[in-house]
Design a protein around this motif. Structure first.
Motif, mmCIF file in Angstrom:
data_model
loop_
_atom_site.group_PDB
_atom_site.id
_atom_site.type_symbol
_atom_site.label_atom_id
_atom_site.label_comp_id
_atom_site.label_asym_id
_atom_site.label_seq_id
_atom_site.Cartn_x
_atom_site.Cartn_y
_atom_site.Cartn_z
ATOM 1 N N UNK A 249 0.828 -1.207 0.000
ATOM 2 C CA UNK A 249 0.000 0.000 0.000
ATOM 3 C C UNK A 249 0.861 1.256 0.000
ATOM 4 N N UNK A 250 1.954 1.234 0.766
ATOM 5 C CA UNK A 250 2.853 2.391 0.802
ATOM 6 C C UNK A 250 3.460 2.658 -0.571
ATOM 7 N N UNK A 251 3.946 1.615 -1.216
ATOM 8 C CA UNK A 251 4.568 1.775 -2.538
ATOM 9 C C UNK A 251 3.554 2.323 -3.541
ATOM 10 N N UNK A 252 2.305 1.861 -3.430
ATOM 11 C CA UNK A 252 1.269 2.295 -4.376
ATOM 12 C C UNK A 252 0.775 3.708 -4.113
ATOM 13 N N UNK A 253 1.125 4.266 -2.943
ATOM 14 C CA UNK A 253 0.572 5.581 -2.579
ATOM 15 C C UNK A 253 1.657 6.587 -2.197
ATOM 16 N N UNK A 254 2.790 6.493 -2.851
ATOM 17 C CA UNK A 254 3.816 7.512 -2.693
ATOM 18 C C UNK A 254 4.934 7.174 -1.729
ATOM 19 N N UNK A 255 4.920 5.980 -1.139
ATOM 20 C CA UNK A 255 5.975 5.576 -0.216
ATOM 21 C C UNK A 255 7.074 4.816 -0.932
ATOM 22 N N UNK A 256 7.882 4.101 -0.160
ATOM 23 C CA UNK A 256 8.988 3.332 -0.721
ATOM 24 C C UNK A 256 8.952 1.911 -0.181
ATOM 25 N N UNK A 257 9.815 1.057 -0.708
ATOM 26 C CA UNK A 257 9.874 -0.323 -0.230
ATOM 27 C C UNK A 257 10.554 -0.440 1.127
ATOM 28 N N UNK A 258 11.041 0.679 1.665
ATOM 29 C CA UNK A 258 11.626 0.691 3.007
ATOM 30 C C UNK A 258 10.574 0.980 4.086
ATOM 31 N N UNK A 259 9.385 1.346 3.674
ATOM 32 C CA UNK A 259 8.327 1.629 4.644
ATOM 33 C C UNK A 259 7.861 0.323 5.282
ATOM 34 N N UNK A 260 7.760 0.321 6.613
ATOM 35 C CA UNK A 260 7.355 -0.866 7.364
ATOM 36 C C UNK A 260 6.414 -0.440 8.486
ATOM 37 N N UNK A 261 5.653 -1.381 9.051
ATOM 38 C CA UNK A 261 4.688 -1.022 10.093
ATOM 39 C C UNK A 261 5.281 -0.261 11.270
ATOM 40 N N UNK A 262 6.540 -0.557 11.655
ATOM 41 C CA UNK A 262 7.120 0.146 12.802
ATOM 42 C C UNK A 262 7.226 1.649 12.539
ATOM 43 N N UNK A 263 7.284 2.035 11.263
ATOM 44 C CA UNK A 263 7.357 3.449 10.920
ATOM 45 C C UNK A 263 6.118 4.224 11.311
ATOM 46 N N UNK A 264 4.981 3.533 11.495
ATOM 47 C CA UNK A 264 3.757 4.202 11.955
ATOM 48 C C UNK A 264 3.949 4.679 13.384
ATOM 49 N N UNK A 265 4.550 3.843 14.215
ATOM 50 C CA UNK A 265 4.841 4.203 15.608
ATOM 51 C C UNK A 265 5.787 5.404 15.671
ATOM 52 N N UNK A 266 6.791 5.408 14.808
ATOM 53 C CA UNK A 266 7.744 6.521 14.785
ATOM 54 C C UNK A 266 7.043 7.813 14.388
ATOM 55 N N UNK A 267 6.179 7.742 13.379
ATOM 56 C CA UNK A 267 5.439 8.924 12.944
ATOM 57 C C UNK A 267 4.533 9.447 14.055
ATOM 58 N N UNK A 268 3.789 8.548 14.692
ATOM 59 C CA UNK A 268 2.905 8.977 15.780
ATOM 60 C C UNK A 268 3.656 9.668 16.888
#
Length: 264
Positions: free
Chosen positions: A207-226
């Motif tokens: 979903x991240x790759x399809x919506x402007x993200x990269x293949x390095x995006x992972x679920x733990x990154x949601x916690x970091x963003x929050x």
């Protein structure tokens, strides 16, 4: 060899002592990539606009919102395997009974119960032993062995993409059945088995790759963003308390120092 205490350790039965002890450890921090807010917004917008009737997609949007607003690690919602080692654990992973949507004043609050976590595998932290004073009485009066560490998520009613009540209610409607309290809250596509980390991570990365993200995006990154968004908007102290990082107090609630409205 001579039946004397080990002079190096100064203690008999040192091996047995260490096996019975809780050991505090420190490890070097590992930097994690933050998922960009625009990428999450694009994913949620796509689900809301094009897949609002698909419970699998709505579940993905709901878990993104919960992780974003609680700063939770992914081991709370998702076991690694269906069976065997690292499979669904009643003392760690979220069940139906660990989520409760309640009214608070004119709005909604989703309460999420944290049980065993990475830094407290035995559920011994003060927050798990003492109920928050703002917790609804029926939720605070559970079994003595149950964790009382309920974290509230305040609603954002003016933004349907980040309204926790919006996603929670739609997910519940789409499942269309009464669920047992002990059942895993997040489900695999078969609607019965628990949602595994590999399934979540794969769906999220695609979903991240399809919506402007990269293949390095992972679920733990949601916690970091929050964490970063809350620190910027709410300050460090409340952010640390909400994320459960402050463990040096034996108070009755992680939120003792803050107004409940500020937490929500």
């Amino acid at each position: 060899l001579q039946h004397k205490s080990d002079p190096a350790m100064g203690c008999e039965f040192f091996r047995e002592l260490m096996r019975s002890a809780s050991v505090l450890t420190a490890v070097p921090g590992e930097p994690r990539k933050r998922v960009e807010l625009d990428v999450l917004r694009n994913i949620l917008s796509d689900i809301y606009t094009n897949h609002w009737g698909n419970w699998v997609m709505v579940q993905l949007g709901l878990i993104i919102n919960i992780l974003l607003f609680t700063f939770s690690r992914t081991e709370c919602p998702c076991p690694k395997n269906f069976t065997g080692p690292d499979s669904f654990d009643l003392n760690k992973h979220w069940q139906v009974r660990d989520m409760s949507l309640r009214r608070s004043g004119d709005g909604w609050v989703l309460w999420v119960r944290f049980k065993a976590i990475k830094q407290d595998a035995r559920i011994e932290r003060p927050e798990a032993r003492h109920a928050d004073p703002n917790l609804p009485p029926d939720m605070a009066a559970g079994d003595k062995t149950d964790s009382k560490d309920w974290v509230p998520i305040g609603d954002v009613p003016d933004d349907p993409l980040f309204s926790i009540s919006n996603w929670y209610m739609q997910f519940t409607r789409l499942l269309g059945r009464q669920r047992a309290p002990e059942e895993p809250f997040f489900l695999a596509e078969d609607g019965r088995r628990p949602y595994t980390y590999s399934a979540f991570a794969g769906e999220f990365k695609r979903s991240c790759i399809a919506h402007g993200g990269t293949d390095r995006d992972a679920p733990h990154g949601i916690r970091v963003l929050g964490y970063f968004l809350s620190k910027s908007g709410n300050g460090l102290d409340l952010t640390v308390a909400h994320g459960g990082w402050s463990a040096d107090s034996d108070g009755h609630s992680r939120y003792d120092r803050f107004e409940h409205t500020a937490v929500l």
